[in-house]
Design an enzyme around this catalytic site. Sequence first.
Site, PDB file in Angstrom:
ATOM      1  CB  THR A  62      -0.902  -0.009   1.259  1.00 48.44           C
ATOM      2  OG1 THR A  62      -1.492   1.270   1.410  1.00 48.44           O
ATOM      3  CG2 THR A  62      -0.115  -0.306   2.522  1.00 48.44           C
ATOM      4  CG  ASP A  63      -1.144   4.987  -0.952  1.00 51.16           C
ATOM      5  OD1 ASP A  63      -1.691   4.333  -0.031  1.00 51.16           O
ATOM      6  OD2 ASP A  63      -1.725   5.897  -1.583  1.00 51.16           O
ATOM      7  CD  GLU A  64      -3.488   3.423   4.171  1.00 47.27           C
ATOM      8  OE1 GLU A  64      -3.421   3.421   5.399  1.00 47.27           O
ATOM      9  OE2 GLU A  64      -4.543   3.217   3.537  1.00 47.27           O
ATOM     10  CE1 TYR A  69      -3.374  -2.647   5.641  1.00 51.70           C
ATOM     11  CE2 TYR A  69      -3.346  -0.298   5.132  1.00 51.70           C
ATOM     12  CZ  TYR A  69      -3.362  -1.614   4.719  1.00 51.70           C
ATOM     13  OH  TYR A  69      -3.372  -1.906   3.368  1.00 51.70           O
ATOM     14  CE  LYS A  91       0.078  -4.584   2.923  1.00 52.09           C
ATOM     15  NZ  LYS A  91      -0.313  -5.922   2.393  1.00 52.09           N
TER      16      LYS A  91
END
Length: 349
Positions: free
Chosen positions: A130-132, A155, A159
């Site tokens: 993810t870009d997060e 989260y 990741k």
Amino acid sequence: MHILVTGGAGFIGSHLVRHLLTVHPSYTVTNLDKLTYAGNLANLRDVEAMPNYRFVKGDITDAAFLEGLFTENRFDGVIHLAAESHVDRSISSPVEFVMSNVLGTVNLLNAARVAWDGAFDGKRFYHVSTDEVYGTLGREGMFTERTPYDPHSPYSASKASSDHFVRAFHDTYGLPVVISNCSNNYGPCQFPEKLIPLFINNIRHNKPLPVYGKGENVRDWLWVVDHARAIDLIYHQGLDGETYNIGGHNEWTNIDLIRLLCGIMDRKLGRDPGTSESLVTYVTDRAGHDLRYAIDASKLQRELGWVPSLTFEEGLEETVEWYLSNQEWLDEVTSGAYQHYYEEMYAGR
Ligand code: NAD
Ligand code: TYD
């Protein structure tokens, strides 16, 4: 070619499984999924009878189970999506995210490493991220593949950790890996705890639309099928050890997106303009809420020729149409345990 897809009963995974079975009919696809609250085999009803599709129920935190699966099958590749995926749940249950997202990923990497035993020719381990992991942006700039990791939620931290393990297995053991980091996806079959399906469902039932903070946070939205197309392309043509950002160049503040969505819903439901927007309720902000995500996907476009296929207006219209035509899907997934979660999540906000 035999590909193991993990998390194939979830939102993005189900679109990917369908895409692979359709575009590569000679491939065998095994879908490994634990079927958590977010995994739903109804997402794959239309392809489940295909002779080259197989479903296995299992948990990636179980190393012995994975070892057996890799012994029984000769997988040429793994596309790994299985994860706990909702930021708000990670705030209330962080350890579950460490288990599935970090330990689960390490178990899977290790199972592939042991099964392939150095014979890595033609093999590939694809990690969907993810870009997060990049953290948050101010008003300017975009995330590139070289942006330093700076996760803020349990989260995104889980990741980020899993991404590091994937690279470590490449550098230490030579495992042929590729990683992609994608922006927010939307489309059919997304569990209605994420913004767009949640708000569609609430509008349908005339329930409040809980906007966190002032609704000024920015997300970069991508049609889920375009994500599946990008994964297919990167799986086949991406370079070993590389990372590719995937995004729609499609930034929206939450409140502007919600207004657009409310307009579409009023039209589709035959309600007076403004009816759905009157449900907007500003609630306490999410803890550690990242202000802005924006992906620079130019590497993917330049090197592999990928571009998104739909405008956001087209994709959102199609998304609303799907949820309104599949209300029994929504009712099924919003009953029982989810209802309890929802009441707890928004209690006192
Ligand atoms: P999802 O929550 O809809 O689906 C996740 C799937 O993984 C579910 O089917 C669930 O049953 C399964 N799963 C969870 N834990 C498992 C375990 N321990 N063992 C086996 N299966 C397990 O998530 P999604 O939105 O489809 O996201 C899929 C992947 O894409 C995730 O890795 C996520 O981090 C990543 N991603 C999501 C987005 C997005 O906007 N949704 C954006 C970028 C990246
Ligand atoms: P979400 O769909 O949870 O994705 P992510 O947190 O991974 O970006 O949320 C998208 C944006 O919408 C995010 O800025 C949080 C906000 N949001 C709300 O304002 N209200 C809600 O009820 C939800 C679920 C999200």
